[in-house]
Design an enzyme around this catalytic site. Sequence first.
Site, PDB file in Angstrom:
ATOM      1  CB  THR A  31     -61.697   1.100 -26.617  1.00  0.00           C
ATOM      2  OG1 THR A  31     -61.051   1.813 -27.903  1.00  0.00           O
ATOM      3  CG2 THR A  31     -62.403   2.405 -25.870  1.00  0.00           C
ATOM      4  CB  ALA A  83     -67.505  -0.128 -31.969  1.00  0.00           C
ATOM      5  N   GLY A  95     -65.342  -6.238 -34.602  1.00  0.00           N
ATOM      6  CA  GLY A  95     -64.743  -7.654 -34.922  1.00  0.00           C
ATOM      7  C   GLY A  95     -63.321  -7.298 -35.518  1.00  0.00           C
ATOM      8  CD  GLU A 103     -66.100  -7.968 -29.537  1.00  0.00           C
ATOM      9  OE1 GLU A 103     -65.015  -7.441 -29.012  1.00  0.00           O
ATOM     10  OE2 GLU A 103     -66.486  -7.782 -30.727  1.00  0.00           O
TER      11      GLU A 103
HETATM   12  C1  5RP Z   1     -62.796  -6.607 -31.423  1.00  0.00           C
HETATM   13  C2  5RP Z   1     -63.744  -5.607 -31.312  1.00  0.00           C
HETATM   14  C3  5RP Z   1     -63.184  -4.067 -30.874  1.00  0.00           C
HETATM   15  O1  5RP Z   1     -64.039  -3.401 -30.131  1.00  0.00           O
HETATM   16  C4  5RP Z   1     -62.950  -3.078 -31.850  1.00  0.00           C
HETATM   17  O2  5RP Z   1     -62.052  -3.895 -32.848  1.00  0.00           O
HETATM   18  C5  5RP Z   1     -62.404  -1.889 -31.492  1.00  0.00           C
HETATM   19  O3  5RP Z   1     -61.029  -2.063 -31.018  1.00  0.00           O
HETATM   20  P1  5RP Z   1     -60.227  -0.891 -30.514  1.00  0.00           P
HETATM   21  O4  5RP Z   1     -60.900  -0.427 -29.095  1.00  0.00           O
HETATM   22  O5  5RP Z   1     -58.803  -1.429 -30.144  1.00  0.00           O
HETATM   23  O6  5RP Z   1     -60.184   0.095 -31.623  1.00  0.00           O
HETATM   24  O7  5RP Z   1     -64.830  -5.436 -31.821  1.00  0.00           O
HETATM   25  O8  5RP Z   1     -63.264  -7.687 -31.917  1.00  0.00           O
END
Ligand code: 5RP
Length: 217
Positions: A31, A83, A95, A103
């Site tokens: 994202t 997130a 994470g 972050e």
């Molecule tokens: C990375 C994160 C990301 O924001 C979380 O894993 C969401 O990722 P995605 O947008 O690919 O679903 O915390 O450490």
Amino acid sequence: MDRDEKKRAVARAALEFVVPGELVGVGTGSTANAFIDALAGIKGRIDGAVASSEATAARLAGHGIRVVALNAAGDLPLYVDGADEATRHRHLLKGGGGALTREKIVAAAARTFVCVVDDSKLVDRLGRFPLPIEVIPMARGLVARALVGLGGRPERREGFVTDNGNEILDVHGLDVLDPPTLESELNQIAGVVANGLFARRAADVVLVGSADGVERI
Ligand code: 5RP
């Protein structure tokens, strides 16, 4: 509307928070990547970006967006990140991509933290997604035993090393009834670098993408 379209829609909506002529803090993950791609369209109107991971720095640079180290950045008006789970209290669990420590640092430095998620991430209570915890490698066993004592089931993320040279424990089964209190409690375990609860410094705004459009919480 598929998940990728929802991610692109919230990423575009987050552009509204960008302050012209200033730096933008940028998170990590798919994202956040959609946000970077959207940011590229207005790159002439920003001073540059502060990255929360090596992967994000590389994607920003690939778009020709100037990457500025946090230590060299003055005021940081905005941080935008995804997130793994978000609540209507704007508490987050993050994470999944393993970038949680940086972050958290960039989020702490920013005046406004905008979280961008698709509607599959919105939950009533955090904790179905295993909670990532970054640990100093020599302390992995010690931290894991403390987590079992708190009712969790920690699993080492195999073959993964963070940008800081540490390891990740993904903790299943934790009851996250009170996110700010648990966040503090986990930080007290010797060997924990950071945990994936973002509740003490919660998001200021959560943008949720769904088939109906983008909701602002
Ligand atoms: C990375 C994160 C990301 O924001 C979380 O894993 C969401 O990722 P995605 O947008 O690919 O679903 O915390 O450490």
